[in-house]
Design a protein around this motif. Sequence first.
Motif, PDB file in Angstrom:
ATOM      1  N   PHE A   1     -11.870   0.914  -6.093  1.00 47.51           N
ATOM      2  CA  PHE A   1     -11.552   0.214  -7.342  1.00 47.51           C
ATOM      3  C   PHE A   1     -10.394   0.880  -8.077  1.00 47.51           C
ATOM      4  CE2 PHE A   1     -15.980  -1.203  -6.660  1.00 47.51           C
ATOM      5  CZ  PHE A   1     -15.763  -2.561  -6.735  1.00 47.51           C
ATOM      6  N   SER A   2     -10.216   2.185  -7.890  1.00 48.44           N
ATOM      7  CA  SER A   2      -9.065   2.872  -8.479  1.00 48.44           C
ATOM      8  C   SER A   2      -7.767   2.371  -7.866  1.00 48.44           C
ATOM      9  CB  SER A   2      -9.184   4.388  -8.276  1.00 48.44           C
ATOM     10  OG  SER A   2     -10.298   4.905  -8.962  1.00 48.44           O
ATOM     11  N   VAL A   3      -7.790   2.153  -6.547  1.00 49.86           N
ATOM     12  CA  VAL A   3      -6.602   1.630  -5.866  1.00 49.86           C
ATOM     13  C   VAL A   3      -6.278   0.226  -6.359  1.00 49.86           C
ATOM     14  CG1 VAL A   3      -5.733   0.849  -3.625  1.00 49.86           C
ATOM     15  CG2 VAL A   3      -6.877   3.054  -3.816  1.00 49.86           C
ATOM     16  N   ILE A   4      -7.310  -0.594  -6.544  1.00 54.43           N
ATOM     17  CA  ILE A   4      -7.078  -1.952  -7.036  1.00 54.43           C
ATOM     18  C   ILE A   4      -6.450  -1.915  -8.428  1.00 54.43           C
ATOM     19  CG2 ILE A   4      -8.227  -4.073  -7.791  1.00 54.43           C
ATOM     20  CD1 ILE A   4     -10.213  -3.705  -5.543  1.00 54.43           C
TER      21      ILE A   4
ATOM     22  N   LYS B   1      -4.713   0.512  -9.729  1.00 54.74           N
ATOM     23  CA  LYS B   1      -3.422   1.199  -9.697  1.00 54.74           C
ATOM     24  C   LYS B   1      -2.340   0.384  -8.993  1.00 54.74           C
ATOM     25  CE  LYS B   1      -1.653   5.875  -8.764  1.00 54.74           C
ATOM     26  NZ  LYS B   1      -2.017   7.203  -8.238  1.00 54.74           N
ATOM     27  N   TYR B   2      -2.710  -0.259  -7.909  1.00 57.31           N
ATOM     28  CA  TYR B   2      -1.710  -0.965  -7.086  1.00 57.31           C
ATOM     29  C   TYR B   2      -2.023  -2.452  -6.928  1.00 57.31           C
ATOM     30  CZ  TYR B   2      -0.570   3.817  -5.546  1.00 57.31           C
ATOM     31  OH  TYR B   2      -0.232   5.138  -5.494  1.00 57.31           O
ATOM     32  N   GLY B   3      -2.889  -2.987  -7.770  1.00 59.69           N
ATOM     33  CA  GLY B   3      -3.356  -4.362  -7.581  1.00 59.69           C
ATOM     34  C   GLY B   3      -2.248  -5.377  -7.449  1.00 59.69           C
ATOM     35  N   ASP B   4      -1.277  -5.347  -8.346  1.00 62.60           N
ATOM     36  CA  ASP B   4      -0.190  -6.338  -8.324  1.00 62.60           C
ATOM     37  C   ASP B   4       0.651  -6.206  -7.056  1.00 62.60           C
ATOM     38  OD1 ASP B   4      -1.041  -7.266 -10.769  1.00 62.60           O
ATOM     39  OD2 ASP B   4       0.364  -6.016 -11.924  1.00 62.60           O
ATOM     40  N   THR B   5       0.982  -4.975  -6.691  1.00 61.42           N
ATOM     41  CA  THR B   5       1.794  -4.755  -5.488  1.00 61.42           C
ATOM     42  C   THR B   5       1.062  -5.200  -4.240  1.00 61.42           C
ATOM     43  OG1 THR B   5       2.802  -2.825  -6.544  1.00 61.42           O
ATOM     44  CG2 THR B   5       3.068  -3.038  -4.166  1.00 61.42           C
ATOM     45  N   ILE B   6      -0.241  -4.889  -4.164  1.00 60.07           N
ATOM     46  CA  ILE B   6      -1.034  -5.280  -3.004  1.00 60.07           C
ATOM     47  C   ILE B   6      -1.103  -6.796  -2.890  1.00 60.07           C
ATOM     48  CG2 ILE B   6      -3.356  -5.253  -2.005  1.00 60.07           C
ATOM     49  CD1 ILE B   6      -3.687  -2.452  -3.248  1.00 60.07           C
ATOM     50  N   SER B   7      -1.333  -7.480  -4.019  1.00 50.98           N
ATOM     51  CA  SER B   7      -1.411  -8.950  -4.010  1.00 50.98           C
ATOM     52  C   SER B   7      -0.105  -9.552  -3.532  1.00 50.98           C
ATOM     53  CB  SER B   7      -1.753  -9.463  -5.404  1.00 50.98           C
ATOM     54  OG  SER B   7      -3.007  -8.978  -5.834  1.00 50.98           O
ATOM     55  N   THR B   8       1.013  -9.018  -4.022  1.00 48.45           N
ATOM     56  CA  THR B   8       2.326  -9.533  -3.630  1.00 48.45           C
ATOM     57  C   THR B   8       2.572  -9.329  -2.141  1.00 48.45           C
ATOM     58  OG1 THR B   8       3.217  -9.051  -5.826  1.00 48.45           O
ATOM     59  CG2 THR B   8       4.804  -9.379  -4.041  1.00 48.45           C
ATOM     60  N   ASN B   9       2.235  -8.147  -1.640  1.00 51.47           N
ATOM     61  CA  ASN B   9       2.453  -7.846  -0.224  1.00 51.47           C
ATOM     62  C   ASN B   9       1.570  -8.689   0.677  1.00 51.47           C
ATOM     63  OD1 ASN B   9       4.348  -5.940  -0.924  1.00 51.47           O
ATOM     64  ND2 ASN B   9       2.961  -4.190  -0.723  1.00 51.47           N
ATOM     65  N   LEU B  10       0.343  -8.950   0.231  1.00 45.79           N
ATOM     66  CA  LEU B  10      -0.559  -9.771   1.032  1.00 45.79           C
ATOM     67  C   LEU B  10      -0.092 -11.216   1.100  1.00 45.79           C
ATOM     68  CD1 LEU B  10      -4.088  -8.439  -0.018  1.00 45.79           C
ATOM     69  CD2 LEU B  10      -2.907  -8.082   2.153  1.00 45.79           C
ATOM     70  N   ILE B  11       0.444 -11.711  -0.014  1.00 44.10           N
ATOM     71  CA  ILE B  11       0.925 -13.088  -0.043  1.00 44.10           C
ATOM     72  C   ILE B  11       2.146 -13.261   0.847  1.00 44.10           C
ATOM     73  CG2 ILE B  11       1.972 -14.875  -1.519  1.00 44.10           C
ATOM     74  CD1 ILE B  11       0.212 -13.830  -3.790  1.00 44.10           C
TER      75      ILE B  11
ATOM     76  N   ILE C   1      -9.223   1.167   1.921  1.00 43.67           N
ATOM     77  CA  ILE C   1      -8.391   2.029   1.071  1.00 43.67           C
ATOM     78  C   ILE C   1      -7.087   2.363   1.788  1.00 43.67           C
ATOM     79  CG2 ILE C   1      -8.213   4.320   0.010  1.00 43.67           C
ATOM     80  CD1 ILE C   1     -11.267   4.166  -0.441  1.00 43.67           C
ATOM     81  N   GLY C   2      -7.181   2.704   3.055  1.00 38.53           N
ATOM     82  CA  GLY C   2      -5.979   3.037   3.819  1.00 38.53           C
ATOM     83  C   GLY C   2      -5.012   1.879   3.919  1.00 38.53           C
ATOM     84  N   VAL C   3      -5.540   0.685   4.216  1.00 38.31           N
ATOM     85  CA  VAL C   3      -4.681  -0.502   4.339  1.00 38.31           C
ATOM     86  C   VAL C   3      -4.016  -0.836   3.014  1.00 38.31           C
ATOM     87  CG1 VAL C   3      -4.703  -3.000   4.708  1.00 38.31           C
ATOM     88  CG2 VAL C   3      -5.920  -1.500   6.284  1.00 38.31           C
ATOM     89  N   MET C   4      -4.770  -0.780   1.922  1.00 36.73           N
ATOM     90  CA  MET C   4      -4.219  -1.160   0.622  1.00 36.73           C
ATOM     91  C   MET C   4      -3.158  -0.177   0.146  1.00 36.73           C
ATOM     92  SD  MET C   4      -7.393  -2.773  -1.554  1.00 36.73           S
ATOM     93  CE  MET C   4      -8.289  -1.233  -1.654  1.00 36.73           C
ATOM     94  N   VAL C   5      -3.434   1.128   0.275  1.00 31.33           N
ATOM     95  CA  VAL C   5      -2.458   2.127  -0.180  1.00 31.33           C
ATOM     96  C   VAL C   5      -1.213   2.084   0.696  1.00 31.33           C
ATOM     97  CG1 VAL C   5      -2.025   4.585  -0.517  1.00 31.33           C
ATOM     98  CG2 VAL C   5      -4.225   3.611  -1.169  1.00 31.33           C
ATOM     99  N   THR C   6      -1.388   1.928   2.008  1.00 34.83           N
ATOM    100  CA  THR C   6      -0.237   1.823   2.905  1.00 34.83           C
ATOM    101  C   THR C   6       0.588   0.591   2.579  1.00 34.83           C
ATOM    102  OG1 THR C   6      -1.436   2.960   4.676  1.00 34.83           O
ATOM    103  CG2 THR C   6       0.469   1.645   5.316  1.00 34.83           C
TER     104      THR C   6
ATOM    105  N   GLN D   1      -2.176  11.832   2.421  1.00 36.43           N
ATOM    106  CA  GLN D   1      -1.378  11.284   1.336  1.00 36.43           C
ATOM    107  C   GLN D   1      -1.955   9.973   0.816  1.00 36.43           C
ATOM    108  OE1 GLN D   1       1.060  12.875  -0.136  1.00 36.43           O
ATOM    109  NE2 GLN D   1       0.870  14.588   1.312  1.00 36.43           N
ATOM    110  N   VAL D   2      -2.529   9.188   1.754  1.00 36.00           N
ATOM    111  CA  VAL D   2      -3.140   7.911   1.343  1.00 36.00           C
ATOM    112  C   VAL D   2      -4.271   8.148   0.362  1.00 36.00           C
ATOM    113  CG1 VAL D   2      -4.595   6.015   2.162  1.00 36.00           C
ATOM    114  CG2 VAL D   2      -2.485   6.581   3.373  1.00 36.00           C
ATOM    115  N   PHE D   3      -5.188   9.063   0.705  1.00 38.26           N
ATOM    116  CA  PHE D   3      -6.322   9.312  -0.180  1.00 38.26           C
ATOM    117  C   PHE D   3      -5.899  10.060  -1.441  1.00 38.26           C
ATOM    118  CE2 PHE D   3      -8.663   8.205   3.607  1.00 38.26           C
ATOM    119  CZ  PHE D   3      -9.755   7.537   3.101  1.00 38.26           C
ATOM    120  N   SER D   4      -4.846  10.866  -1.354  1.00 38.47           N
ATOM    121  CA  SER D   4      -4.339  11.538  -2.545  1.00 38.47           C
ATOM    122  C   SER D   4      -3.768  10.529  -3.530  1.00 38.47           C
ATOM    123  CB  SER D   4      -3.258  12.554  -2.157  1.00 38.47           C
ATOM    124  OG  SER D   4      -3.787  13.550  -1.317  1.00 38.47           O
TER     125      SER D   4
END
Length: 279
Positions: free
Chosen positions: A18-21, A23-33, A95-100, A110-113
Amino acid sequence: MKILVQFFIIGALAYMFFSVINKYGDTISTNLINVEGTWGTPFWGATMLFLGVYSTMMLNVSDYSRELRENVGLFRQVVIYANSILPATLFMGLIGVMVTSATGEVDPIQVFSSAVDNKPLLVITMLFIAFAQVTTNILNNVIPPAYALMDIFNLKYKTAAVIVGLLAFCTFPWELVKDESAAGLNLFIQTYSAFLGPLFAILVVDFYFLRKQKLDIDKLYDKDGPYKGVNMAAVIAMAIGIVVALMFSSISWYASLIPAGAIYWILMLKMPAAQRFMS
């Protein structure tokens, strides 16, 4: 104690998720789309690398299952797996997929950091994950070859396990996980998968289709029993499966399944019983 550790790891990974979501929610959504990909050979090649790694465990599952207590039925096995290993594996993978996806970082450390700003929680979780890696490797990568050495050379388990550890050290595995070794690691998995795919196909066809899940364990280990010698049908099917797999090296594990399984089935049905086994 084990249950508390499992709940801690799963809880910590859920917090990271949930921290990743956040922190990076907007970027992840854009990349997935906007993600681009293919269902062609590259996709199946990537999944084959995953199966190539885990096919060693699939082929040696009897080394684990024979240690189960008789009262541990199928339902309890599923419950144990679903409540201990599966949640942690899913959270770590997500977590790995989303941060990457958000940062382009592929190094697990680095991913978990990047996943959480809570340093004490991060350190404790990484220590638990490191410990889990050690215990998992002992189970998956030491027990099967140790049993093989015990059977072949009549060694004690401790001696066989030490030998396996020393041999593993001599392969310099830390070199394989470097970024510059990625291509070589992929080639290594593709090559040995060409040998494991036919084995898997032959075992499945033999146990499920030819023997209808009925196997006489006592006769299987009888040196003078009906299974003595070398199964030539399996050897021939194995050889052909390997050749086909090496011809399609990027998907070697998949490519070997149907040729090896089909040829073994045909040979076992057509070959006279007296010719199947060679002493």
